[in-house]
Write a protein that holds these residues in place. Structure first.
Motif, PDB file in Angstrom:
ATOM      1  N   ASP A  20       7.224   3.366  14.595  1.00  0.00           N
ATOM      2  CA  ASP A  20       6.320   2.320  13.744  1.00  0.00           C
ATOM      3  C   ASP A  20       5.385   3.138  12.819  1.00  0.00           C
ATOM      4  N   LEU A  21       5.332   4.493  13.192  1.00  0.00           N
ATOM      5  CA  LEU A  21       4.440   5.207  12.264  1.00  0.00           C
ATOM      6  C   LEU A  21       5.294   5.545  10.980  1.00  0.00           C
ATOM      7  N   LEU A  22       6.435   5.766  11.179  1.00  0.00           N
ATOM      8  CA  LEU A  22       7.233   5.856   9.770  1.00  0.00           C
ATOM      9  C   LEU A  22       7.192   4.404   9.001  1.00  0.00           C
ATOM     10  N   THR A  23       7.522   3.392   9.680  1.00  0.00           N
ATOM     11  CA  THR A  23       7.695   2.139   9.301  1.00  0.00           C
ATOM     12  C   THR A  23       6.113   1.956   8.464  1.00  0.00           C
ATOM     13  N   GLN A  24       5.108   2.266   9.009  1.00  0.00           N
ATOM     14  CA  GLN A  24       3.807   2.051   8.353  1.00  0.00           C
ATOM     15  C   GLN A  24       3.743   2.885   7.029  1.00  0.00           C
ATOM     16  N   ALA A  25       4.109   4.342   7.262  1.00  0.00           N
ATOM     17  CA  ALA A  25       4.084   4.957   6.046  1.00  0.00           C
ATOM     18  C   ALA A  25       5.135   4.442   4.945  1.00  0.00           C
ATOM     19  N   LEU A  26       5.800   3.747   5.103  1.00  0.00           N
ATOM     20  CA  LEU A  26       6.853   3.259   4.217  1.00  0.00           C
ATOM     21  C   LEU A  26       6.428   1.840   3.627  1.00  0.00           C
ATOM     22  N   THR A  27       5.347   1.459   4.030  1.00  0.00           N
ATOM     23  CA  THR A  27       4.872  -0.008   3.937  1.00  0.00           C
ATOM     24  C   THR A  27       3.670  -0.106   2.859  1.00  0.00           C
ATOM     25  N   HIS A  28       4.155  -0.492   1.506  1.00  0.00           N
ATOM     26  CA  HIS A  28       3.213  -0.819   0.528  1.00  0.00           C
ATOM     27  C   HIS A  28       2.166  -1.561   0.886  1.00  0.00           C
ATOM     28  N   PRO A  29       0.764  -1.459   0.377  1.00  0.00           N
ATOM     29  CA  PRO A  29      -0.064  -2.460   0.658  1.00  0.00           C
ATOM     30  C   PRO A  29       0.102  -3.861   0.047  1.00  0.00           C
ATOM     31  N   SER A  30       1.075  -4.086  -0.835  1.00  0.00           N
ATOM     32  CA  SER A  30       1.406  -5.415  -1.261  1.00  0.00           C
ATOM     33  C   SER A  30       2.061  -6.036  -0.143  1.00  0.00           C
ATOM     34  N   VAL A  31       2.727  -5.577   0.482  1.00  0.00           N
ATOM     35  CA  VAL A  31       3.536  -6.299   1.814  1.00  0.00           C
ATOM     36  C   VAL A  31       2.562  -7.012   2.646  1.00  0.00           C
ATOM     37  N   GLY A  32       2.736  -8.224   2.709  1.00  0.00           N
ATOM     38  CA  GLY A  32       1.977  -9.085   3.455  1.00  0.00           C
ATOM     39  C   GLY A  32       0.701  -9.645   2.905  1.00  0.00           C
ATOM     40  N   GLN A  33       0.515  -9.307   1.592  1.00  0.00           N
ATOM     41  CA  GLN A  33      -0.821  -9.748   0.944  1.00  0.00           C
ATOM     42  C   GLN A  33      -0.642 -11.438   0.573  1.00  0.00           C
ATOM     43  N   GLY A  34      -1.543 -11.965   0.973  1.00  0.00           N
ATOM     44  CA  GLY A  34      -1.583 -13.532   0.815  1.00  0.00           C
ATOM     45  C   GLY A  34      -0.663 -14.466   1.721  1.00  0.00           C
ATOM     46  N   ARG A  35      -0.118 -13.638   2.856  1.00  0.00           N
ATOM     47  CA  ARG A  35       0.163 -14.293   4.048  1.00  0.00           C
ATOM     48  C   ARG A  35      -0.236 -14.300   5.285  1.00  0.00           C
ATOM     49  N   ARG A  36      -0.555 -15.336   5.926  1.00  0.00           N
ATOM     50  CA  ARG A  36      -1.443 -15.523   6.891  1.00  0.00           C
ATOM     51  C   ARG A  36      -0.573 -14.844   8.119  1.00  0.00           C
ATOM     52  N   ASN A  37      -1.345 -14.152   8.867  1.00  0.00           N
ATOM     53  CA  ASN A  37      -0.947 -13.832  10.219  1.00  0.00           C
ATOM     54  C   ASN A  37       0.421 -12.689  10.174  1.00  0.00           C
ATOM     55  N   SER A  38       0.238 -12.207   8.676  1.00  0.00           N
ATOM     56  CA  SER A  38       1.226 -11.100   8.474  1.00  0.00           C
ATOM     57  C   SER A  38       0.978  -9.666   9.587  1.00  0.00           C
ATOM     58  N   ARG A  39       1.841  -9.102  10.020  1.00  0.00           N
ATOM     59  CA  ARG A  39       1.681  -8.096  11.056  1.00  0.00           C
ATOM     60  C   ARG A  39       2.104  -6.848  10.194  1.00  0.00           C
TER      61      ARG A  39
END
Length: 228
Positions: A20-39
């Motif tokens: 999960d740490l690597l997944t987080q490191a590769l996730t740009h802040p734009s992912v999930g923006q504007g989506r309710r309940n996004s994890r």
């Protein structure tokens, strides 16, 4: 980790116990923006950590590699090695651009080639390596990918003021003129605003906790403007 290429794992040189740490490191802040309940968890916290780890490892590398250099020369080398463009260069070399998760709009806008995004994500990956495997795991990655960059130049890089002066002189221009435009904040912690101008070229401003640092920031801003 599904979706991450074997070549990228090889470049990292580490098998994650916490994927999960690597997944987080590769996730740009734009992912999930504007989506309710996004994890989706963006990389900003790991970027904060990785920036500090990178700085420590690079400082140690320079300290060991150049035992006879003064602090000023080491500082110039350090700045060149941890600046955004250099970190983005490493990110591209390890194929990080192809591993980032980002919103389609940001991708269509050229996000995968944006030096700022690449540098931030690379620092986040370093943070993830540190959080998962400890200092030596992160340091091994930094040494592997920064050692070659460190040895590219035999002489330490010049500071921005010197570079701007030589640039102006080389084009027959007058020397840069620095002007203190103001100061903000309390007397014990002032922030100076300095403007620099080269006649017939343009001007730029910079700020810092001292006039010297503000002048360097202004020179760097004008150099970026004239060389872009």
């Amino acid at each position: 980790m599904a979706g991450v290429s074997p070549d990228f794992f090889q470049a990292l040189g580490h098998v994650f116990a916490r994927s999960d740490l690597l997944t987080q490191a590769l996730t740009h802040p734009s992912v999930g923006q504007g989506r309710r309940n996004s994890r989706s968890v963006p990389y900003e916290r790991l970027e904060f950590l990785g920036d500090r780890v990178l700085g420590l490892v690079v400082a140690d590398m320079l300290f060991q590699a150049f035992p006879d250099e003064a602090e000023g020369a080491l500082a110039r080398r350090f700045t060149a090695l941890v600046r955004r463009e250099t970190v983005a260069r490493v990110a591209l070399a390890i194929g990080l651009d192809g591993q980032l998760a980002m919103a389609k709009g940001d991708e269509d806008a050229g996000g995968r080639g944006n030096p700022g995004i690449l540098a931030d994500a690379c620092e986040a990956v370093i943070g993830a390596l540190y959080a998962d495997g400890g200092y030596e795991v992160a340091a091994r990655f930094v040494r592997a990918h920064w050692s070659g960059l460190m040895s590219e130049a035999l002489a330490p890089p010049k500071d921005a003021k010197t570079t701007l002066q030589e640039w102006a002189q080389g084009r027959g221009k007058a020397l840069p003129v620095y002007t203190v435009a103001g100061a903000e904040g309390p007397s014990h912690e002032p922030v100076f605003l300095v403007e620099v101008a080269v006649d017939g070229v343009g001007s730029a401003s910079g700020q810092g906790p001292s006039k010297r640092i503000a002048e360097q920031a202004a020179a760097a801003a004008l150099l970026e403007k004239v060389m872009s």
